[in-house]
Design an enzyme around this catalytic site. Structure first.
Site, PDB file in Angstrom:
ATOM      1  CE  LYS A 153      42.153  42.409  26.824  1.00 18.95           C
ATOM      2  NZ  LYS A 153      43.273  41.417  27.076  1.00 18.95           N
ATOM      3  CB  SER A 212      47.621  41.454  32.712  1.00 19.99           C
ATOM      4  OG  SER A 212      46.570  42.633  31.970  1.00 19.99           O
ATOM      5  NE  ARG A 218      41.658  47.626  27.996  1.00 15.92           N
ATOM      6  CZ  ARG A 218      41.119  46.562  27.361  1.00 15.92           C
ATOM      7  NH1 ARG A 218      40.019  47.716  27.168  1.00 15.92           N
ATOM      8  NH2 ARG A 218      41.629  45.916  26.661  1.00 15.92           N
TER       9      ARG A 218
HETATM   10  N1  3NM Z   1      41.135  43.040  31.217  1.00 16.56           N
HETATM   11  P1  3NM Z   1      34.271  44.601  31.143  1.00 16.56           P
HETATM   12  S1  3NM Z   1      38.933  41.860  30.607  1.00 16.56           S
HETATM   13  C1  3NM Z   1      40.562  45.514  30.178  1.00 16.56           C
HETATM   14  O1  3NM Z   1      40.633  39.612  31.567  1.00 16.56           O
HETATM   15  C2  3NM Z   1      40.066  43.867  29.984  1.00 16.56           C
HETATM   16  O2  3NM Z   1      42.443  40.977  31.794  1.00 16.56           O
HETATM   17  C3  3NM Z   1      40.248  41.523  31.013  1.00 16.56           C
HETATM   18  O3  3NM Z   1      35.706  44.994  30.476  1.00 16.56           O
HETATM   19  C4  3NM Z   1      41.342  40.522  31.368  1.00 16.56           C
HETATM   20  O4  3NM Z   1      34.114  45.721  32.730  1.00 16.56           O
HETATM   21  C5  3NM Z   1      39.048  43.233  30.093  1.00 16.56           C
HETATM   22  O5  3NM Z   1      33.477  45.691  30.395  1.00 16.56           O
HETATM   23  C6  3NM Z   1      37.536  43.946  29.781  1.00 16.56           C
HETATM   24  O6  3NM Z   1      33.856  43.428  30.833  1.00 16.56           O
HETATM   25  C7  3NM Z   1      36.926  44.226  30.828  1.00 16.56           C
END
Ligand code: 3NM
Length: 216
Positions: free
Chosen positions: A143, A114, A45
């Site tokens: 994000k 998602s 990603r």
């Molecule tokens: N998708 P971290 S939150 C890529 O809610 C992604 O669908 C999300 O990163 C969603 O593990 C997210 O550093 C980022 O919190 C997750």
């Protein structure tokens, strides 16, 4: 047909790349470290790279993942997933829907979608998704448009009521992965908690020890 999808998503850690957040600033090195640590699903990603850069990296990463028996998933770019012979592709609400992606990728590739709400999960299932990624479970800085945390109650509700493999995502780390698992979700996706570690292997080991001690 896709085999053992439900079994694959019983794995504990689903690693996701983010070169800018990584300790070594080198995606291939991060992926190598995740593979060495025994992570069994890795998603590529990268939001800030060109298509060409992503294509070149994915081709190399797929060759790293294959002999290690790691499921390699490409985020967003269906064309790169096909061209790099990835095992899966993950799409969001602004991408093509799963039923359209299926027409492009054929029957073998795993499609992840998602989902933020039960309605999103139902829609993904009707369209033939193989798994859903639900989040952000906790607050995340990774994000920008992730929205407010959906919380543990929602992932528990989805895990109990929908027959589709579920990956929890957003703000998950060694401190809270056990809370996620207690709610009936075995598989957690992690970006910053893994890639930002100088020693990914030690972090994975630590997390697995916490899981083992918790008994769930
Ligand atoms: N998708 P971290 S939150 C890529 O809610 C992604 O669908 C999300 O990163 C969603 O593990 C997210 O550093 C980022 O919190 C997750």
């Amino acid at each position: 047909m896709r085999k053992n999808v439900a079994e694959i998503f019983q794995t504990d850690i689903y690693g996701v790349t983010c070169e800018s957040l990584s300790a070594c600033k080198d995606n291939l090195e991060v992926v190598r470290r995740m593979i060495d640590a025994g992570v069994k699903i890795i998603q590529y990603r990268e939001k800030d790279k060109t298509k060409r850069e992503k294509y070149e990296e994915c081709r190399v990463i797929r060759e790293m993942c294959k002999p290690a028996g790691v499921l390699f998933i490409v985020n967003d770019d269906v064309d790169i997933a096909i061209l790099s012979k990835a095992g899966g592709v993950h799409v969001g609400p602004d991408d093509l829907p799963a039923n359209a992606v299926r027409k492009l990728v054929g029957e073998e590739m795993i499609i992840g979608v998602s989902a933020d709400t039960p309605a999103d999960v139902e829609d993904a299932m009707v369209r033939g998704a193989d798994y859903v990624g639900v989040g952000p479970v906790f607050k995340t800085g990774t994000k920008a448009d992730a929205g407010e945390p959906v919380g543990l109650d929602l992932i528990e509700h989805i895990a109990k009521n929908y027959k589709i493999p579920l990956v929890a995502i957003g703000g998950i780390n060694g401190e809270n992965i056990v809370d996620v698992r207690r709610r009936g979700v075995p598989c957690s996706a992690m970006v910053s908690a893994l890639v930002s570690c100088a020693d990914v292997e030690a972090e994975v080991k630590k997390i697995r020890q916490l899981i083992a001690e918790s008994g769930c």
